[in-house]
Every structure is written in C-alpha cells, then in structure tokens.
Scaffold this motif. Structure first.
Motif, PDB file in Angstrom:
ATOM      1  N   UNK A   1      -8.431   9.597  -2.773  1.00 22.35           N
ATOM      2  CA  UNK A   1      -8.095   8.184  -2.860  1.00 22.35           C
ATOM      3  C   UNK A   1      -7.927   7.797  -4.330  1.00 22.35           C
ATOM      4  N   UNK A   2      -6.955   6.925  -4.593  1.00 27.12           N
ATOM      5  CA  UNK A   2      -6.729   6.448  -5.950  1.00 27.12           C
ATOM      6  C   UNK A   2      -7.719   5.335  -6.276  1.00 27.12           C
ATOM      7  N   UNK A   3      -7.751   4.962  -7.527  1.00 31.14           N
ATOM      8  CA  UNK A   3      -8.559   3.803  -7.903  1.00 31.14           C
ATOM      9  C   UNK A   3      -7.804   2.533  -7.500  1.00 31.14           C
ATOM     10  N   UNK A   4      -8.531   1.434  -7.363  1.00 26.73           N
ATOM     11  CA  UNK A   4      -7.928   0.155  -7.001  1.00 26.73           C
ATOM     12  C   UNK A   4      -7.259  -0.429  -8.246  1.00 26.73           C
ATOM     13  N   UNK A   5      -6.001  -0.819  -8.092  1.00 26.17           N
ATOM     14  CA  UNK A   5      -5.288  -1.533  -9.151  1.00 26.17           C
ATOM     15  C   UNK A   5      -5.393  -3.021  -8.805  1.00 26.17           C
ATOM     16  N   UNK A   6      -6.171  -3.785  -9.566  1.00 21.91           N
ATOM     17  CA  UNK A   6      -6.427  -5.183  -9.185  1.00 21.91           C
ATOM     18  C   UNK A   6      -5.226  -6.092  -9.410  1.00 21.91           C
ATOM     19  N   UNK A   7      -5.057  -7.029  -8.507  1.00 26.30           N
ATOM     20  CA  UNK A   7      -4.086  -8.127  -8.603  1.00 26.30           C
ATOM     21  C   UNK A   7      -2.659  -7.674  -8.879  1.00 26.30           C
ATOM     22  N   UNK A   8      -2.260  -6.545  -8.321  1.00 26.12           N
ATOM     23  CA  UNK A   8      -0.882  -6.090  -8.496  1.00 26.12           C
ATOM     24  C   UNK A   8      -0.445  -5.339  -7.244  1.00 26.12           C
ATOM     25  N   UNK A   9      -0.067  -6.076  -6.214  1.00 26.16           N
ATOM     26  CA  UNK A   9       0.437  -5.457  -5.001  1.00 26.16           C
ATOM     27  C   UNK A   9       1.928  -5.217  -5.046  1.00 26.16           C
TER      28      UNK A   9
END
Length: 159
Positions: free
Chosen positions: A103-111
């Motif tokens: 699993x990748x890390x979460x990229x916040x506030x950029x969908x």
C-alpha cells in the motif's frame, strides 16, 4: 425441462458474481472479450498429470514468475479534496494470493492528481502466472473504495 431451468439459474448466479465483485473473474473475462469461456491451462487438461492448488511447489511445465510494481501517480481519482492511497493485491492460487500487504502512503487533500513515487513492491515467486491477476484499488483516507482495476498477470508487458 427442469434441467434446463437449473442451468439458467447457475449461469445467472455466476453472472451476478462477476458483476458484483470477484476480482479474479472480472480480470480474466475482460481480456477474453467477456465471453465467459476460458480454456483450462494445458497442464490441467492432461490426464497423466495431477494438480494440487494448495501446493507451493512449481507446476510441471510452468515457469514461475515474479513481479515488481511501482505506483507513480494517479489522475482524476476523486473530485473532492481528499487524501487517497493505492493498494496493490495479487489473486490466484492460495500460495500466490497476497492481499492488503502493499500500500502507498496517503497523499492528503489531493484526489485529483496525487504523486505517490513509491518504492517498487515486489511479489515473490508467482507459482502459476496463468491464473494470477493484479488488482489496483484506490481508497480515500477513511478507507472507502473509490475505484479498482484488475489486470491478468500473463497479459502484463515485461520490461
């Protein structure tokens, strides 16, 4: 007449399973023109061979493979400003199936256009590549599935 109706019901149940989420069937039948017919692999059609799907040993006449996947970026994953991450799973024989490990890390506030640039994920020996599929699942930061893509392992291009 009863037997014909039973076959229709079985076909319909299988069709519902394909529509609503068995990733193995979705991935395999999409690349077969969605016709619903797949010929068994050659080693399964031979009368003199035995096949144990739970054995971790290589299958006679089949070369085991390995796979390395790097998730670089995504585009238009979500119209909202929410964090996203990608899970990479492999489905196939019980020894080849790996879920929720990569699993990748979460990229916040950029969908809209997240850049992951993750280190490559390596899948160890894939005993039976003919029956394996890769699944890429995109989730928001709360863990809700936003979308997925299933690709047959033997249809991937080798680098």
């Amino acid at each position: 007449m009863q037997l014909n109706q039973g076959k229709i019901i079985i076909t319909w149940n299988f069709f519902l399973m394909v529509l609503f989420g068995n990733p193995f069937y979705i991935g395999k039948f999409e690349y077969n023109g969605n016709c619903g017919y797949l010929l068994k692999p050659e080693f399964m059609r031979k009368q003199d061979k035995t096949f144990d799907p739970f054995a971790e040993t290589p299958v006679d006449g089949v070369i085991a493979a390995q796979c390395t996947v790097q998730v670089i970026a995504g585009q238009f994953l979500s119209p909202k400003r929410e964090g996203t991450y990608v899970e990479v799973d492999m489905y196939g024989l019980p020894t080849d199936t790996i879920k929720k490990e990569f699993r990748t890390k979460v990229i916040p506030a950029n969908g809209l256009n997240p850049m992951y640039n993750e280190d490559p994920f390596s899948f160890r020996k894939v005993v039976l590549p003919e029956l394996a599929v890769l699944r890429f699942g995109v989730y928001n930061e709360e863990g809700k599935l936003l979308g997925q893509r299933i690709l047959p392992f033997d249809d991937l291009q080798v680098k």
